[in-house]
Write a protein that holds these residues in place. Structure first.
Motif, PDB file in Angstrom:
ATOM      1  N   MET A 176       0.811  -1.212   0.000  1.00  0.00           N
ATOM      2  CA  MET A 176       0.000   0.000   0.000  1.00  0.00           C
ATOM      3  C   MET A 176       0.851   1.271   0.000  1.00  0.00           C
ATOM      4  N   HIS A 177       2.141   1.163   0.377  1.00  0.00           N
ATOM      5  CA  HIS A 177       3.015   2.337   0.413  1.00  0.00           C
ATOM      6  C   HIS A 177       3.994   2.368  -0.753  1.00  0.00           C
ATOM      7  N   ARG A 178       4.282   1.216  -1.326  1.00  0.00           N
ATOM      8  CA  ARG A 178       5.303   1.159  -2.381  1.00  0.00           C
ATOM      9  C   ARG A 178       4.921   1.984  -3.600  1.00  0.00           C
ATOM     10  N   ARG A 179       3.627   2.127  -3.860  1.00  0.00           N
ATOM     11  CA  ARG A 179       3.221   2.906  -5.042  1.00  0.00           C
ATOM     12  C   ARG A 179       3.647   4.365  -4.929  1.00  0.00           C
ATOM     13  N   TYR A 180       3.910   4.813  -3.693  1.00  0.00           N
ATOM     14  CA  TYR A 180       4.395   6.183  -3.493  1.00  0.00           C
ATOM     15  C   TYR A 180       5.904   6.226  -3.257  1.00  0.00           C
ATOM     16  N   TRP A 181       6.435   5.252  -2.508  1.00  0.00           N
ATOM     17  CA  TRP A 181       7.799   5.351  -2.008  1.00  0.00           C
ATOM     18  C   TRP A 181       8.777   4.388  -2.654  1.00  0.00           C
ATOM     19  N   ALA A 182       8.381   3.657  -3.693  1.00  0.00           N
ATOM     20  CA  ALA A 182       9.253   2.625  -4.257  1.00  0.00           C
ATOM     21  C   ALA A 182      10.574   3.186  -4.767  1.00  0.00           C
ATOM     22  N   ALA A 183      10.594   4.426  -5.209  1.00  0.00           N
ATOM     23  CA  ALA A 183      11.807   4.999  -5.796  1.00  0.00           C
ATOM     24  C   ALA A 183      12.638   5.778  -4.780  1.00  0.00           C
ATOM     25  N   PHE A 184      12.309   5.646  -3.472  1.00  0.00           N
ATOM     26  CA  PHE A 184      12.963   6.476  -2.463  1.00  0.00           C
ATOM     27  C   PHE A 184      13.567   5.605  -1.366  1.00  0.00           C
ATOM     28  N   HIS A 185      14.542   6.168  -0.659  1.00  0.00           N
ATOM     29  CA  HIS A 185      15.143   5.499   0.488  1.00  0.00           C
ATOM     30  C   HIS A 185      15.201   6.469   1.659  1.00  0.00           C
ATOM     31  N   VAL A 186      15.293   5.915   2.874  1.00  0.00           N
ATOM     32  CA  VAL A 186      15.352   6.724   4.094  1.00  0.00           C
ATOM     33  C   VAL A 186      16.807   6.934   4.475  1.00  0.00           C
ATOM     34  N   GLY A 187      17.171   8.185   4.709  1.00  0.00           N
ATOM     35  CA  GLY A 187      18.521   8.498   5.158  1.00  0.00           C
ATOM     36  C   GLY A 187      18.564   8.683   6.663  1.00  0.00           C
ATOM     37  N   GLU A 188      18.976   9.849   7.103  1.00  0.00           N
ATOM     38  CA  GLU A 188      19.117  10.120   8.536  1.00  0.00           C
ATOM     39  C   GLU A 188      17.758  10.404   9.166  1.00  0.00           C
TER      40      GLU A 188
ATOM     41  N   LEU B  50       7.549  16.270  -1.993  1.00  0.00           N
ATOM     42  CA  LEU B  50       6.172  16.008  -2.403  1.00  0.00           C
ATOM     43  C   LEU B  50       6.054  15.962  -3.927  1.00  0.00           C
ATOM     44  N   LEU B  51       6.725  16.880  -4.626  1.00  0.00           N
ATOM     45  CA  LEU B  51       6.656  16.892  -6.087  1.00  0.00           C
ATOM     46  C   LEU B  51       7.320  15.656  -6.690  1.00  0.00           C
ATOM     47  N   ALA B  52       8.400  15.177  -6.056  1.00  0.00           N
ATOM     48  CA  ALA B  52       9.070  13.981  -6.557  1.00  0.00           C
ATOM     49  C   ALA B  52       8.167  12.751  -6.406  1.00  0.00           C
ATOM     50  N   VAL B  53       7.485  12.651  -5.238  1.00  0.00           N
ATOM     51  CA  VAL B  53       6.548  11.533  -5.047  1.00  0.00           C
ATOM     52  C   VAL B  53       5.386  11.665  -6.020  1.00  0.00           C
ATOM     53  N   LEU B  54       4.895  12.879  -6.180  1.00  0.00           N
ATOM     54  CA  LEU B  54       3.780  13.122  -7.104  1.00  0.00           C
ATOM     55  C   LEU B  54       4.173  12.733  -8.536  1.00  0.00           C
TER      56      LEU B  54
END
Length: 286
Positions: A42-54, A88-92
């Protein structure tokens, strides 16, 4: 001549004695939770191209007018959410654009704010606030967990204003997995929730001590050993050496002495009860 001033950390008296030094431990736990949450379908459709840093805690120093804060109610308090618009624009762009190949850093000034962008901010805020609320609840002892269902079902948009100066904020740095855009997400905690965070970071021995019932008065808890001396008799050394097995030493049983170590505290009468010698009728020894 150069004037240098040493900057000292200002202590908050409300936090003295609380495990503020363990907040990086909570931040590390939250980072793992966020990375795992971003892999959920349910979250991958928004965050699949991103990673968490600090992931780090800080205090708000003032108002940042460029941030638009959204507010969500959690089972134990309220969470304010904001993110840099480039995130937000990158996720959008990833969600509604042409996919991974279109993740170029956008020029914010050239893009008009749309209703879709605002709705997406609410969705992302609910997801991240639910993950944060879930970690807070997971760390709390069972007797302190808020009533209700799991955090994801309890997070709801709520009214609110800009978090005041000094509010504790979790800053999450996220970026594109292939490089490029990198930005920050902010999750501000109200006093109740930061209290729950700190309570969940207490060592087990401290948490158990706080949850235990108050101890009784010292006199009721202090254990001492008493000895009862029933009889004493003086005999000569020669008579002692002349004694043989079966000899009888005549004595008269009067009142016994009750002693603490070598100190005489009471005298008591010796009686028999069901085949056992007992002491009764205690009297103070002056």
């Amino acid at each position: 001549m150069t004037n240098t001033q040493t900057q000292y950390q200002v202590l908050d008296p409300c936090l003295l004695g609380r495990p503020v030094h363990r907040l990086p431990q909570f931040a590390a736990q939250l980072r793992e939770d966020l990375m795992q949450a971003m892999r959920l379908p349910m979250h991958r459709r928004y965050w699949a191209a991103f990673h968490v840093g600090e992931v780090a805690f800080s205090r708000l120093q003032g108002r940042e007018e460029s941030l638009r804060w959204l507010h969500f109610s959690a089972p134990g308090g309220s969470i304010a959410f904001a993110l840099e618009r480039k995130v937000l624009l990158a996720v959008l762009n990833y969600r509604y654009g042409r996919g991974k190949g279109s993740l170029a850093v956008a020029d914010e000034s050239q893009i008009k704010v749309t209703a879709t962008e605002e709705r997406l901010a609410v969705v992302l805020g609910q997801q991240l606030a639910a993950t944060l609320a879930g970690r807070i609840e997971l760390n709390l002892p069972a007797e302190n967990k808020p009533a209700g269902g799991e955090g994801g079902e309890e997070i709801r948009p709520a009214a609110g204003s800009h978090p005041p100066k000094g509010t504790w904020v979790v800053t999450v740095t996220v970026g594109e997995s292939g490089g490029g855009m990198q930005g920050r997400i902010f999750l501000a905690l109200d006093k109740q929730l930061i209290g729950d965070v700190l309570h969940g970071l207490l060592p087990e021995r401290d948490a158990g001590r706080k949850a235990a019932k108050p101890a009784g008065p010292l006199a009721a808890r202090l254990q001492v050993g008493l000895n009862g001396r029933l009889v004493s008799k003086e005999i000569s050394l020669g008579a002692l050496f002349d004694m043989r097995v079966g000899d009888v030493i005549p004595i008269s049983l009067n009142r016994a002495e009750v002693m603490l170590e070598d100190s005489r505290l009471f005298s008591a009468a010796v009686t028999e009860h069901k085949g056992k010698l007992c002491l009764t009728s205690f009297e103070d020894i002056e």
